[in-house]
Design an enzyme around this catalytic site. Structure first.
Site, short mmCIF file in Angstrom:
data_model
loop_
_atom_site.label_atom_id
_atom_site.label_comp_id
_atom_site.label_asym_id
_atom_site.label_seq_id
_atom_site.Cartn_x
_atom_site.Cartn_y
_atom_site.Cartn_z
N ASP A 42 0.85 -1.18 0.00
CA ASP A 42 0.00 0.00 0.00
C ASP A 42 0.89 1.23 0.00
OD1 ASP A 42 1.03 -0.11 2.51
OD2 ASP A 42 -0.88 -0.25 3.56
N CYS A 45 4.22 1.44 2.43
CA CYS A 45 5.20 0.36 2.47
C CYS A 45 6.57 0.85 2.92
CB CYS A 45 5.29 -0.31 1.09
SG CYS A 45 5.69 0.84 -0.24
N HIS A 148 7.11 0.10 -4.85
CA HIS A 148 6.95 -0.74 -3.66
C HIS A 148 8.31 -1.05 -3.06
CE1 HIS A 148 5.24 -3.54 -0.88
NE2 HIS A 148 6.02 -4.51 -1.33
#
Length: 1114
Positions: A42, A45, A148
């Site tokens: 999300d 992170c 990410h």
């Protein structure tokens, strides 16, 4: 323990096994002795990874985020340069836990916690040290998918964490829950559990575990899957394990459970199931119909939802008459809603599709009976009678279905026949149903807004359709499309009609009669207003619609139709549309919905498809008035003029709208909210816009004008405002009872500085003189001082001052005269009873300056508005200076007035014989004729001779170069009264001929009577010659300008012997055929002879102003 810890099913990323190195990044890290721990994917992170490595808990990621925001705000000077936009707004966005972060936040976190960041980006590539602060402690991250971050630990971290986790869970269950877990752990096969765990949560680069995704796909209906104990029991591995499978994994010292990632993964899967259920429409309510399958490979049975529980709900199976709690539900197909149990009903197939029985194809007994069809709406939105539909008798439903299907088979067999009334009703019902289904789920306001948009789009397509893109349909194709469109209504018929037999059928019969009468009175030009759509209710017969409405009515129509025209295809009879029919609006008016004006310079054709813009061939007008019949247009991307023999084709590329009355700038001047002509507002100088006009109509007009002027910089604004203004005047003249407004001021340049201080326009400032405005009664208006910004539109360079041979000094002397006596009282006679609308001024003015700009060609047909020459056009000369004495006369009604015939009625040579030896010349005056070609001829010749005269003036005669204006007016009074209506004067060319040779000047001067005779006869002869030339040019299909384009290589005779006085200098190296450049003006060669032996008096190649003088007459 499951409830206490709150950990769902999941697996780990640890343990030995080949599955955990499935991704190249994991394999690369394993070679380096590292382990990647997955983090929730999300917006937090990065903060989760930093919180675990710095604060040893991912749950504190919000705390880390807020601390980072606080640090950025405290050290704004260090990071503000790296933020785009407002720094405070950026920090405000960072407070959202789902906001992604990047390099700026990493730098701030490094300084906050005094740790350097090392990030692994790609397999087999060395990591990047993104912060170089030389801190001893490091934070290792793995960057993937572009946004990410995962945590990177040494591989020993996973082994030690697995051992600590097993000890923690063992203490928890033995000391808190009083459960002996030692025996349970001994019964399990450690390796099997580890392998299963690895296979369940082996994460890939794109998304989470594949097995979990597959499990979620099998569990999309919201049913609870089997627990870990049940799975073990089914597999036969264990029979009496009291703990769940995830607890067993936690007790295993060889398996590490990524608890944080499992919690996020479970919540993500639950959210995905909710989203999928909403998107697929699988949220059932009590009373909804559905289909169930009790067995894994069994049949789907019709059922009603009886109750809703948290995950599973009971349903009533109609065919079994029992309640079951089913796991396999699906929405019923549309054709199965009228299927009920009966002795003659054919059972559905295993695929869930219902087939008609043999009786369905035998034909109806009474085809005139109204047919009630099933609904396509969701169960809870349909009429309450739809819930009780299964209570019908089998005979009733069966007869209805067979009637419905048989009639549609007959329709498909005979598509060219006229459809019967019941079929037409079903077509309209289907159209109403499909329209209702398009608005499903919208509020009433949204429905009305969507309907209004669709009506506007349909109206625009009807008015602006393309004949070639959508050819006319034949009668058979129309009927066939109508029958094909009516076929789907077998399955999606609206169920808003009730199910009562007696009263309902009588009401349907009455409605059908009313509807037939409505269709009998419907005409082609009837168009439902957008407000009509708001009153449409469940009465399906009140809407005039089309079978092919979903395809946006592709039937063609002429490009110019009545604005209120609407094609009604409620009766799909043969409809033939002739592509050659051209309808002209009797009364010009704005359509109900004006299409949006696209941004320039995109030109839109009739169908709204952007067309490529022809280079230098875009014209902003289509017709001169509403009386022109315009057919389908064709864009001509070639800049060369094309043939104009085709009468039914427009001569210019289409503007954005097909009618002048649909132009956003109509009527060519600003109007207030009441529709009255508004005064031009002052300039807006406030940056906040507080001094902008409050009237939106005025603001909209000048906004559109600015967009048009900015998008078309090569077009003068009056080139597209003038046709709109003329169209407005033509519309006003169509109503005899409405008084035509008279505007004494110039239609566009109202705020131009009419008469400024003489010092602003003298030769010392090298400014061209301004134009004044003349009212219709011959009186001069009061001078208005405009903004100082436009007081000097164009400054003459010093080089031109030395080359003009006293032209500017002569201009300054003329400006010193009083302009009050410019107009004579005789003008009132010419103005009475004629066009009272002054045409736009042309020439040097405060807005355009003396250098007009426009594409270097002239259109095939002149529409009456000023068309300016381009600065690089070889037929354009920009060195004509108009004195202030005559500048007010150009704003008179150019359509009915010839200014040169009064202002220059007597030449200066005739008036002052004593000045003949001093080479006194009169200034050339812009001539306007009542005939366009005559005006161009006189003006071109006058301009050419004016250059000759001015060039030959000695510097010593500059002070005597003009007579007083009073003397000119006195000489005008000597003109005979019987010649007043004619107002033809001696051409300026003849005046110059008299001056050219001083030796014969005395012989040239003739008495006043001879001068009057020459004034009467000579322009008539030139006019006849020009008419022949124009007729020949029009028959050849090309304009005269087309044959005269030399693109800068030709030099004019007026330029021989001296350099040009403005613009670009012409090349003279290629002009050896013209003779010696130093040839004297007095040695002859006054005119070149054309093929007919006549001098080039009317040839525009000799013109000094080029296309500019065309704007002086209409």
């Amino acid at each position: 323990m499951e409830a206490a810890v709150g950990v769902p099913d999941g697996g780990d990323q640890g343990g030995a096994g080949p599955r955990e190195d499935a991704t190249p990044m994991d394999a690369y890290l394993r070679k380096l002795g590292l382990y990647r721990k997955l983090v929730a994917k999300d917006g937090s992170c990065l903060f989760r990874a930093v919180a675990e490595q710095v604060l040893h808990s991912q749950s504190r990621h919000v705390e880390v985020r807020m601390a980072c925001i606080h640090y950025l705000r405290e050290n704004r000077e260090k990071f503000e340069a790296f933020i785009e936009g407002s720094f405070e707004e950026y920090l405000k966005r960072l407070e959202n836990p789902q906001e992604w972060v990047g390099q700026v936040e990493i730098s701030a976190l490094s300084l906050m916690y005094r740790k350097d960041f090392i990030i692994y980006r790609e397999p087999n590539v060395s990591p990047s040290q993104v912060t170089e602060n030389n801190f001893p402690e490091k934070v290792l991250l793995c960057f993937s998918n572009g946004n990410h971050y995962d945590i990177v630990y040494p591989i020993k971290y996973k082994e030690s964490s697995a051992m600590c986790q097993s000890l923690l869970y063992e203490l928890l269950y033995e000391k808190v829950f009083k459960t002996d877990v030692s025996k349970i752990v001994m019964e399990l096969d450690t390796l099997e559990v580890a392998d299963e765990d690895n296979s369940e949560i082996s994460d890939s680069e794109d998304d989470s575990c594949k097995s979990k995704t597959a499990a979620a796909a099998a569990d999309v209906n919201g049913f609870k899957p089997l627990s870990g104990n049940e799975q073990l029991k089914n597999n036969g591995n264990s029979t009496s394990l009291p703990l769940s499978r995830k607890v067993l994994k936690s007790l295993n010292p060889a398996v590490y459970r990524n608890v944080e990632y499992e919690i996020w993964l479970k919540s993500k899967q639950a959210q995905q199931k909710r989203d999928y259920s909403i998107a697929a429409g699988l949220q059932y309510e009590v009373g909804d119909k559905c289909q169930v399958r009790l067995d894994h490979n069994g049949k789907f049975l019709n059922a009603d939802v009886q109750g809703i529980h948290s995950e599973n709900g009971p349903v009533l199976v109609e065919e079994l008459g029992k309640k079951h709690t089913s796991k396999n539900l699906k929405a019923p197909p549309p054709e199965s809603w009228n299927t009920v149990s009966g002795k003659k009903m054919k059972k559905p197939s295993t695929s869930g599709q219902n087939f008609h029985s043999d009786v369905d194809y035998r034909g109806p007994k009474n085809p005139s009976k109204p047919i009630k069809a099933p609904s396509a709406l969701p169960p809870r939105l349909q009429h309450p009678s739809g819930v009780r539909q299964h209570a019908f008798s089998s005979h009733s439903s069966g007869s209805q279905s067979q009637k419905f299907s048989s009639e549609h088979k007959n329709l498909s067999r005979t598509p060219s026949q006229i459809i019967r009334k019941p079929d037409r009703e079903r077509v309209e019902d289907f159209d109403h149903t499909s329209r209702e289904s398009n608005y499903f789920g919208l509020s009433p306001e949204e429905r009305r807004e969507k309907q209004a948009i669709e009506e506007s789009r349909l109206l625009y397509e009807i008015q602006n359709r393309d004949e070639q893109a959508f050819p006319a349909l034949s009668s058979s194709s129309v009927n066939q499309s109508a029958s094909q469109s009516s076929n789907p209504c077998v399955q999606r018929k609206s169920s808003h009609v009730g199910d009562r037999k007696g009263s309902r059928r009588r009401m349907d019969t009455e409605e059908r009669k009313d509807k037939d009468s409505i269709h009998g009175h419907s005409q082609l030009d009837k168009r439902p207003e957008p407000s009509t759509l708001e009153n449409i209710t469940d009465d399906k017969y009140a809407t005039v619609s089309s079978p092919s409405k979903s395809k946006k009515l592709e039937c063609p129509s002429p490009a110019e139709q009545k604005p209120a025209e609407h094609v009604s295809l409620s009766n799909p009879a043969p409809l033939l549309v002739s592509p050659e029919v051209h309808l002209t609006p009797a009364v010009p008016s704005l359509p109900a919905t004006v299409p949006a004006w696209p941004s320039e310079p995109t030109t839109f054709g009739p169908t709204g498809v952007p067309a490529p813009i022809p280079v230098l061939s875009v014209t902003q007008t289509l017709t001169t008035g509403p009386d022109s019949a315009v057919s389908q247009a064709h864009l001509t991307p070639s800049p060369v003029p094309v043939s104009i023999q085709a009468v039914n084709q427009p001569l210019m590329p289409l503007p954005q709208t097909l009618s002048l009355y649909q132009d956003p700038l109509y009527p060519g001047f600003p109007c207030n909210e009441k529709g009255d002509r508004a005064i031009v507002p002052p300039y807006s100088l406030c940056q906040t816009g507080e001094d902008l006009p409050k009237d939106k109509n005025i603001l909209r007009f000048f906004f559109n004008l600015g967009v048009k002027a900015y998008s078309c910089p090569m077009w003068a604004p009056h080139s597209y405002l003038y046709p709109l203004h003329q169209a407005y005047l033509a519309a006003c003249r169509m109503y005899p009872k409405v008084p035509v407004p008279v505007y004494p001021h110039n239609p566009w340049f109202q705020e131009a500085p009419a008469a400024q201080n003489e010092s602003d326009c003298t030769c010392t400032d090298a400014h061209f003189p301004m134009q004044t405005e003349a009212s219709v009664n011959g009186q001069m208006p009061q001078p208005e001082i405009g903004p100082p910004t436009f007081s000097s539109p164009l400054v003459i360079p010093p080089s031109q001052v030395s080359e003009s041979h006293g032209q500017l000094s002569y201009q300054a002397d003329l400006e010193s005269e009083t302009p009050g006596q410019l107009l004579h009282a005789d003008y009132e006679e010419s103005l009475s009873g004629k066009n009272m609308f002054p045409q736009p001024s042309f020439g040097p003015n405060p807005f355009l300056g003396p250098v007009p700009i426009a594409p270097p060609f002239f259109p095939h047909v002149w529409y009456g508005y000023p068309f300016q020459g381009f600065i690089e056009n070889p037929v354009m000369r920009q060195n004509i200076v108009l004195p202030s004495d005559e500048k007010g006369e150009l704003d008179l009604s150019l359509e009915n007035l010839d200014l040169s015939k009064d202002c220059g009625s007597v030449s200066t040579v005739d008036e002052f014989p004593e000045a003949r030896g001093e080479h006194v010349h009169s200034l050339p005056e812009a001539s306007v004729s009542s005939k366009p070609d005559e005006g161009r001829t006189e003006q071109s010749s006058q301009t050419r001779k004016a250059d000759t005269a001015l060039a030959s003036i000695p510097p010593v005669a500059e002070g005597k170069a003009h007579p007083p204006t009073q003397i000119l007016n006195r000489e005008r009074e000597t003109v005979p009264v019987e010649l007043e209506p004619k107002r033809t004067i001696q051409s300026l060319k003849e005046k110059t001929e008299k001056v050219k040779d001083p030796k014969t000047a005395a012989d040239v001067v003739s008495p006043g009577a001879n001068s009057v005779d020459s004034r009467v006869q000579r322009p008539k002869e030139e006019s006849s010659e020009d008419e022949n030339e124009v007729s020949n040019i029009l028959r050849s299909g090309r304009s005269k300008q087309f044959y005269n384009q030399t693109y800068g290589s030709r030099k004019y005779k007026s330029d021989w012997g001296y350099s040009g006085r403005g613009g670009y200098q012409h090349v003279r190296s290629e002009e050896s055929w013209k003779g010696q450049p130093s040839r004297s003006r007095d040695e002859g060669y006054q005119y070149h002879r054309n093929v007919r032996g006549r001098p080039f008096r009317g040839d525009r190649r000799r013109s000094g102003m080029g296309d500019g003088h065309r704007g002086q007459h209409t």
